[in-house]
Design a protein around this motif. Structure first.
Motif, PDB file in Angstrom:
ATOM      1  N   THR A   1       0.777  -1.295  -0.295  1.00  0.00           N
ATOM      2  CA  THR A   1       0.325   0.053  -0.221  1.00  0.00           C
ATOM      3  C   THR A   1       0.259   1.311  -0.099  1.00  0.00           C
ATOM      4  N   GLY A   2       0.503   2.001  -0.363  1.00  0.00           N
ATOM      5  CA  GLY A   2       0.622   3.779  -0.298  1.00  0.00           C
ATOM      6  C   GLY A   2       0.161   4.725   0.540  1.00  0.00           C
ATOM      7  N   GLU A   3       1.114   6.145   0.759  1.00  0.00           N
ATOM      8  CA  GLU A   3       0.489   6.601   2.492  1.00  0.00           C
ATOM      9  C   GLU A   3      -0.167   8.350   1.252  1.00  0.00           C
ATOM     10  N   THR A   4      -0.662   7.661   0.227  1.00  0.00           N
ATOM     11  CA  THR A   4      -1.482   8.768  -0.388  1.00  0.00           C
ATOM     12  C   THR A   4      -0.942   9.813  -0.311  1.00  0.00           C
ATOM     13  N   TYR A   5       0.198  10.617  -0.243  1.00  0.00           N
ATOM     14  CA  TYR A   5       0.856  11.978   0.472  1.00  0.00           C
ATOM     15  C   TYR A   5       0.364  12.164   1.896  1.00  0.00           C
TER      16      TYR A   5
END
Length: 383
Positions: free
Chosen positions: A194-198
Motif C-alpha cells: 500500500t501507499g501513504e497517499t501523500y
C-alpha cells in the motif's frame, strides 16, 4: 460473500519518483508462523545460496502482444494464458502467450480510476486449481480494496468474471501513492503493498493500513503470526510497488522514494522502513536500510521478480530493467541496468520459470509517450 474486515483508515504535496522526480507519478493454506520481528527464515545452505555470476544478461526473445492500454498487473494462468489488468479501463484481458491474441474477460465493478489509482495488482488464489479465484487490488470511490472473482474460461468473452467478493477494504486512497501490488507468498497468505497517499504520517502509524505491507489470509483476516496482531506486516513505507520471494522464501519489495532515493528492501516482519523520517539508508538502528538505493531518475521502481539468483526490478521513469544479484539478503555484485530506453517505461515483471520473465511496458499511463503498438508484453531470457 465472505465477512469483510473493515480496516482502520486515518486520514500536499512532495515529489514522487514514480514518474519524474518532483512530479506525482508515475484455499486452504498450510499453517505458517511468521519469524519474530527482526529475523528471517533460516537459510538452508543449499546451492541456491550461492551467489549468481557478477555479470548477467538479458535477451528480448519476442513481443508477446501489443496494443494494451494502461496495463498494470499480470497473472499467468496454470492452464496457459496471461491475465492483464487495465488500470484506467477497469478491465481484465486474457492474452494467449503463444499467439498474442487478446480477449477481454470482463470489467471489475466499482473501479474508480484517477491519477495513479484504478485497477492494479492481480494474483491467483493458492487453490486456483479448484476454486478458479482471481484476486484484484483496485481504487474505488471511497478507498483501495482487494476483491476476488471466479474466473470461468468457458463463458463468453466479456462475461468470464464472477461478481466480486470484497476480501479487504478501507486502505487509504489518494490521487497518488495508492500502492497496488498483491501476491500470495510461499505460506499461501496474501501480501498487499500500500501507499501513504501523500499523508506521510500514515506510514509510521501502525493502526493505519497506508504505507504498509499487509499480510492476510485468503479470506482477508489478519494472517496468523503477524507481528502486531493486525493486518500490518511491515511499516514505514512510502509507496510499495513490487513484491517477490527468493528460493529461501525471503520477501523483497521495491518502493518509490521522493526526490532522492528509490529502494529495494528485504522485508522483515515488524520492520520499520523509515518513511517519512528516512529516505534510503539510515544510521539509526530502529530503521531497516535498503539492500540498495537508486536516484529517482534511474529507477522509479515498479514490479519485481526473482529469477536466476537475482531480483529483477522494472523502472518507470528510469525506463530500464535492473538486475540485483543476491547472496542471501545482500548484494553479491553491483546492480546492472538493461534495456535502458529501449521499451520506454517498465511497469511489471513476472517470473515465468527458470530463466524466463514476462515484462510489461507502461507508456499509456499518462506519463509515457505512446507510439506504434502502445503498451506490450515482452518475453525475456535472463541470467
Amino acid at each position: 460473500m465472505t465477512a469483510v474486515l473493515a480496516a482502520a483508515t486515518l486520514l500536499l504535496t512532495a515529489g514522487c519518483s514514480s514518474d519524474g522526480g518532483g512530479s506525482p507519478d508515475g484455499g486452504g493454506s498450510t499453517p505458517w508462523v511468521s519469524p519474530k520481528p527482526g529475523t528471517s527464515p533460516p537459510a538452508s545452505g543449499r546451492a541456491a545460496e550461492e551467489a549468481p555470476p557478477a555479470k548477467g544478461s538479458v535477451q528480448v526473445v519476442r513481443t508477446v502482444t501489443e496494443g494494451l492500454r494502461t496495463p498494470w498487473g499480470l497473472a499467468p494462468l496454470p492452464e496457459g494464458g496471461l491475465l492483464v489488468s487495465s488500470r484506467d479501463e477497469g478491465t481484465i484481458t486474457l492474452v494467449d502467450e503463444k499467439t498474442g491474441k487478446k480477449t477481454e474477460v470482463g470489467s471489475v465493478p466499482g473501479v474508480a480510476p484517477g491519477g495513479e489509482g484504478g485497477l492494479m495488482g492481480l494474483a491467483l488464489s493458492p487453490t486456483y486449481a479448484s476454486d478458479h479465484m482471481v484476486y484484484a487490488y483496485f481504487t474505488s470511490d471511497s478507498d483501495n480494496r482487494v476483491v476476488r472473482m471466479q474466473y470461468d474460461a468457458k463463458r463468453p468473452a466479456g462475461e468470464r468474471l464472477g461478481a466480486p467478493d470484497t476480501v479487504f477494504r478501507g486502505i487509504p486512497k489518494g490521487t497518488n501513492h495508492n500502492g497496488g501490488r498483491i501476491a500470495f507468498g510461499p505460506d499461501k497468505m496474501l501480501y498487499v503493498g500500500t501507499g501513504e497517499t501523500y499523508v506521510t504520517e500514515l506510514a509510521q502509524d501502525k493502526k493505519s493500513t497506508g504505507g504498509k505491507i499487509l499480510r492476510l489470509t485468503p479470506e482477508g483476516e489478519p494472517a496468523p503470526g503477524n507481528p502486531f496482531d493486525s493486518p500490518v506486516y511491515s511499516y514505514g513505507h512510502r509507496n510499495v510497488q513490487g513484491l517477490a520471494w527468493d528460493s529461501e522464501q525471503r520477501l523483497f519489495a521495491s518502493e518509490f522514494g521522493q526526490d532522492t532515493w528509490d529502494e529495494l528492501n528485504h522485508i522483515k516482519p515488524g520492520g520499520n522502513y523509515g518513511w517519512p523520517d528516512v529516505e534510503g539508508e539510515s544510521d539509526d538502528s530502529k530503521y531497516e536500510s535498503p539492500i540498495d538505493q537508486w536516484s529517482t531518475d534511474e529507477a522509479s521502481p515498479s514490479g519485481i521478480a526473482y529469477a536466476e539468483g537475482s531480483v529483477w526490478m522494472a523502472g518507470l521513469r528510469g525506463k530500464r530493467l535492473w538486475r540485483v544479484p543476491l547472496k542471501g539478503t545482500a548484494e553479491s555484485a553491483e546492480p546492472q541496468a538493461f534495456l535502458e530506453g529501449d521499451h520506454g517505461r517498465l511497469r511489471t515483471v513476472v517470473a515465468a520459470g527458470g530463466d524466463k520473465l514476462w515484462l510489461v511496458t507502461s507508456e499509456t499511463d499518462g506519463r509515457g509517450t505512446p507510439g506504434d503498438g502502445d503498451d506490450r508484453i515482452l518475453e525475456l531470457r535472463v541470467k
